[in-house]
Design a protein around this motif. Structure first.
Motif, mmCIF file in Angstrom:
data_model
loop_
_atom_site.group_PDB
_atom_site.id
_atom_site.type_symbol
_atom_site.label_atom_id
_atom_site.label_comp_id
_atom_site.label_asym_id
_atom_site.label_seq_id
_atom_site.Cartn_x
_atom_site.Cartn_y
_atom_site.Cartn_z
ATOM 1 N N ILE A 103 0.845 -1.204 0.000
ATOM 2 C CA ILE A 103 0.000 0.000 0.000
ATOM 3 C C ILE A 103 0.882 1.256 0.000
ATOM 4 C CG2 ILE A 103 -1.869 1.261 1.186
ATOM 5 C CD1 ILE A 103 -2.657 -1.628 0.322
ATOM 6 N N ALA A 104 0.726 2.063 -1.037
ATOM 7 C CA ALA A 104 1.472 3.333 -1.097
ATOM 8 C C ALA A 104 0.809 4.333 -0.152
ATOM 9 C CB ALA A 104 1.448 3.876 -2.521
ATOM 10 N N VAL A 105 1.616 4.921 0.740
ATOM 11 C CA VAL A 105 1.103 5.979 1.623
ATOM 12 C C VAL A 105 1.783 7.269 1.179
ATOM 13 C CG1 VAL A 105 0.910 6.800 4.008
ATOM 14 C CG2 VAL A 105 0.802 4.347 3.529
ATOM 15 N N LEU A 106 1.011 8.161 0.567
ATOM 16 C CA LEU A 106 1.582 9.408 0.065
ATOM 17 C C LEU A 106 1.288 10.537 1.050
ATOM 18 C CD1 LEU A 106 0.751 9.240 -3.773
ATOM 19 C CD2 LEU A 106 2.683 8.277 -2.501
ATOM 20 N N GLY A 107 2.354 11.051 1.664
ATOM 21 C CA GLY A 107 2.183 12.121 2.651
ATOM 22 C C GLY A 107 2.309 11.599 4.058
ATOM 23 N N LEU A 108 3.332 12.106 4.767
ATOM 24 C CA LEU A 108 3.584 11.678 6.149
ATOM 25 C C LEU A 108 3.536 12.866 7.104
ATOM 26 C CD1 LEU A 108 6.625 9.401 5.260
ATOM 27 C CD2 LEU A 108 4.264 8.652 5.645
ATOM 28 N N ALA A 109 3.861 14.058 6.619
ATOM 29 C CA ALA A 109 3.803 15.262 7.459
ATOM 30 C C ALA A 109 2.349 15.536 7.844
ATOM 31 C CB ALA A 109 4.368 16.450 6.691
ATOM 32 N N PHE A 110 2.137 16.259 8.952
ATOM 33 C CA PHE A 110 0.753 16.470 9.409
ATOM 34 C C PHE A 110 0.001 17.427 8.497
ATOM 35 C CE2 PHE A 110 2.366 20.292 11.451
ATOM 36 C CZ PHE A 110 1.266 21.145 11.540
ATOM 37 N N LYS A 111 0.771 18.171 7.685
ATOM 38 C CA LYS A 111 0.181 18.983 6.620
ATOM 39 C C LYS A 111 1.311 19.297 5.641
ATOM 40 C CE LYS A 111 0.934 23.490 8.742
ATOM 41 N NZ LYS A 111 0.379 24.758 9.154
ATOM 42 N N ASP A 112 1.009 20.017 4.577
ATOM 43 C CA ASP A 112 2.047 20.299 3.592
ATOM 44 C C ASP A 112 3.004 21.371 4.099
ATOM 45 O OD1 ASP A 112 -0.174 22.203 3.277
ATOM 46 O OD2 ASP A 112 1.072 23.039 1.698
ATOM 47 N N ASN A 113 4.135 21.488 3.409
ATOM 48 C CA ASN A 113 5.099 22.557 3.685
ATOM 49 C C ASN A 113 5.788 22.445 5.037
ATOM 50 O OD1 ASN A 113 6.325 24.625 2.346
ATOM 51 N ND2 ASN A 113 4.979 26.227 3.121
ATOM 52 N N THR A 114 5.845 21.266 5.603
ATOM 53 C CA THR A 114 6.545 21.066 6.873
ATOM 54 C C THR A 114 7.095 19.638 6.918
ATOM 55 O OG1 THR A 114 6.319 21.021 9.277
ATOM 56 C CG2 THR A 114 4.366 20.433 8.061
ATOM 57 N N ASP A 115 8.132 19.447 7.755
ATOM 58 C CA ASP A 115 8.632 18.077 7.959
ATOM 59 C C ASP A 115 8.142 17.523 9.298
ATOM 60 O OD1 ASP A 115 10.058 19.656 9.688
ATOM 61 O OD2 ASP A 115 12.044 19.059 9.009
ATOM 62 N N ASP A 116 7.162 18.198 9.877
ATOM 63 C CA ASP A 116 6.661 17.831 11.202
ATOM 64 C C ASP A 116 5.640 16.690 11.081
ATOM 65 O OD1 ASP A 116 5.716 17.818 13.803
ATOM 66 O OD2 ASP A 116 5.531 19.990 13.945
ATOM 67 N N ILE A 117 5.854 15.623 11.841
ATOM 68 C CA ILE A 117 4.898 14.503 11.781
ATOM 69 C C ILE A 117 4.083 14.380 13.066
ATOM 70 C CG2 ILE A 117 6.277 13.139 10.146
ATOM 71 C CD1 ILE A 117 6.997 11.403 12.749
ATOM 72 N N ARG A 118 4.228 15.351 13.976
ATOM 73 C CA ARG A 118 3.536 15.202 15.252
ATOM 74 C C ARG A 118 2.021 15.065 15.046
ATOM 75 N NH1 ARG A 118 6.229 19.966 18.635
ATOM 76 N NH2 ARG A 118 6.503 20.768 16.521
#
Ligand code: UGA
Length: 422
Positions: free
Chosen positions: A314-329
């Motif tokens: 399963i491809a999961v596209l997008g890990l950051a909590f929103k765009d334009n950040t590297d934050d995954i909190r």
């Protein structure tokens, strides 16, 4: 003015950097020497649009970072911008706030300006500015004449510099006219309505703003889940609803739910405050519950399309909590990847900025360098973050074994993607 900011996290650093562009002399106090070094070398320790340019222009002139509190002695305003992480029960942990207040008092005991103003920038429970921060300083230095203020931030991660320079409003929470004057002068140069209130009201404005924005999202998601059943596009519905000027169209984008370091934490903290007053946070509990269930809908929609997930890629596209950040909190991708792993599926993840962070947290998933590589031979695809680059994906989906694509952010432009709420 001379300004000291305690805490070089995203709030403290952006606040300090932006105040330096207003020609104040700013010192950021940060306990991690590597962060101090980075700031003093004009290398932002976090990604924030526009921040690097400010550091390059201001460091060495009127912006500096330090591991010591010494600059407090000559500061006209001392901002506290330290973290208030959640305790296990959802309440805000005030350890760093207390520590900052004690350190400030210790420094002010050595020397101080005529009327230093201590300003709480961190998001804190109502009463903290008066009963924790200023009380601590007053108890330690009973003869000191100082101002006490709560000045909440409304910065969005990734757009924080823009938000600081172009705010909808500046809230100044102080009952002290002299402190209010200092704060007004500090923000002279920024065009925005200023709201002067009591410190406790300022604290409540911050929590209430975030809780209401989070509530708008959960509301849109609940309506979206119904719209999906009815075969209606919730984005058309919310467009119509948002055209009512009493509502506003913002933050009504249905999808996989809200994440980040603020909304989940602040809604839980506010719910906890309500409970401590022997009231029941019926509404806020529902906001959080909708948000917990929403990412799992991505999984059930996928199962409806491809059946059992065991062994499926399963491809999961997008890990950051929103765009334009590297934050995954609190990213909604976290429960999704966990659920895929628990079901025996093989999540293959891609994010333009946040892969490293997610790999540290969930090392059992696979991480690849492009969206196309994630899609190769995939049995399904879940789009979790609103990265603009995903809007352009088209032929890449032909690489999939089965075109089962669930869009959790209303971002894809291909005709056969299934929306979570549309
Ligand atoms: C939020 C607030 O927007 C800021 O005003 C506030 O200062 C900040 O928290 C904070 O307290 O420090 P932020 O967490 O950076 O800012 O991110 P947002 O842009 O608000 O997005 C939060 C989450 O909501 C994201 O996961 C986003 O994907 C989601 N979202 C946002 C939706 O699902 N739908 C929407 O319509 C809007």
């Amino acid at each position: 003015m001379n300004v000291t900011i305690i805490g070089g996290g995203y709030v403290g650093l952006v606040t300090g950097a932006c105040l330096s562009t207003l020609n104040h002399n700013v010192t950021i106090v940060e306990i991690f020497p590597e962060k101090v070094e980075a700031i003093n070398s004009a290398v932002p320790p976090i990604y924030e649009e526009g921040l690097e340019d400010i550091l390059k222009a201001r460091v060495g002139k009127n912006l500096t970072a330090s591991t010591t509190y010494e600059s407090v002695q000559t500061a006209d305003a001392v901002f506290i911008a330290v973290g208030t992480p959640p305790n296990p029960d959802g309440s805000a942990n005030l350890t760093y706030i207390r520590q900052a207040a004690e350190n400030i008092a210790e420094e002010l005991a050595k020397a101080h300006t005529e009327y230093p103003v201590v300003v709480v920038k961190s998001t804190v429970p109502p009463g903290t500015t008066k009963n924790v921060v200023c009380k601590t300083i007053r108890e330690k230095l009973p003869d000191l004449k100082f101002g006490c203020c709560m000045n909440p931030e409304f910065l969005r991660e990734g757009r924080a510099v823009f938000d600081f320079m172009n705010p909808d409003r500046i809230v100044i929470g102080t009952a002290d006219a002299r402190a209010a004057d200092v704060m007004h002068s500090l923000y002279a140069g920024i065009e925005a309505p200023i709201l002067d209130v009591e410190p406790t009201a300022a604290e409540m404005i911050k929590y209430t703003s975030n809780a209401l924005l989070a509530a708008k999202i959960s509301f849109a998601n609940e309506i979206g889940n119904l719209c999906k059943k009815l075969g209606v596009d919730v984005y058309e519905v919310m467009k119509g609803v948002g055209m009512d000027s009493r509502v506003s169209p913002k933050f009504l984008n249905a999808g996989a739910g809200f994440g980040g370091s603020c909304f989940p934490k602040d809604v839980s903290a506010l719910a906890d405050i309500i409970r401590k007053e022997n009231l029941e946070p019926v509404f806020l509990d529902a906001v959080l519950k909708v948000n917990d269930l929403q990412p799992l809908r991505m999984i059930s929609l996928l199962e409806e399309k491809i059946g059992e997930l065991t062994g499926k890629r399963i491809a999961v596209l997008g890990l950051a909590f929103k765009d334009n950040t590297d934050d995954i909190r609190e990213s909604r991708s976290i429960p999704v990847i966990e659920k895929l792993l628990a079901a025996g599926a093989k999540p293959v993840c891609y994010d333009p900025m946040a892969s490293d962070a997610m790999q540290k947290l969930l090392p059992n998933a696979e991480y690849v360098a492009t969206a196309a590589s994630a899609l190769i031979e995939a049995d399904g695809c879940l789009v979790m973050t609103e990265w603009p680059e995903f809007t352009k994906l088209d032929k890449e989906f032909d690489l999939m074994k089965t075109r089962a694509i669930i869009d959790g952010r209303h971002i894809l432009s291909i005709p056969d993607a299934e929306g979570i709420c549309w």
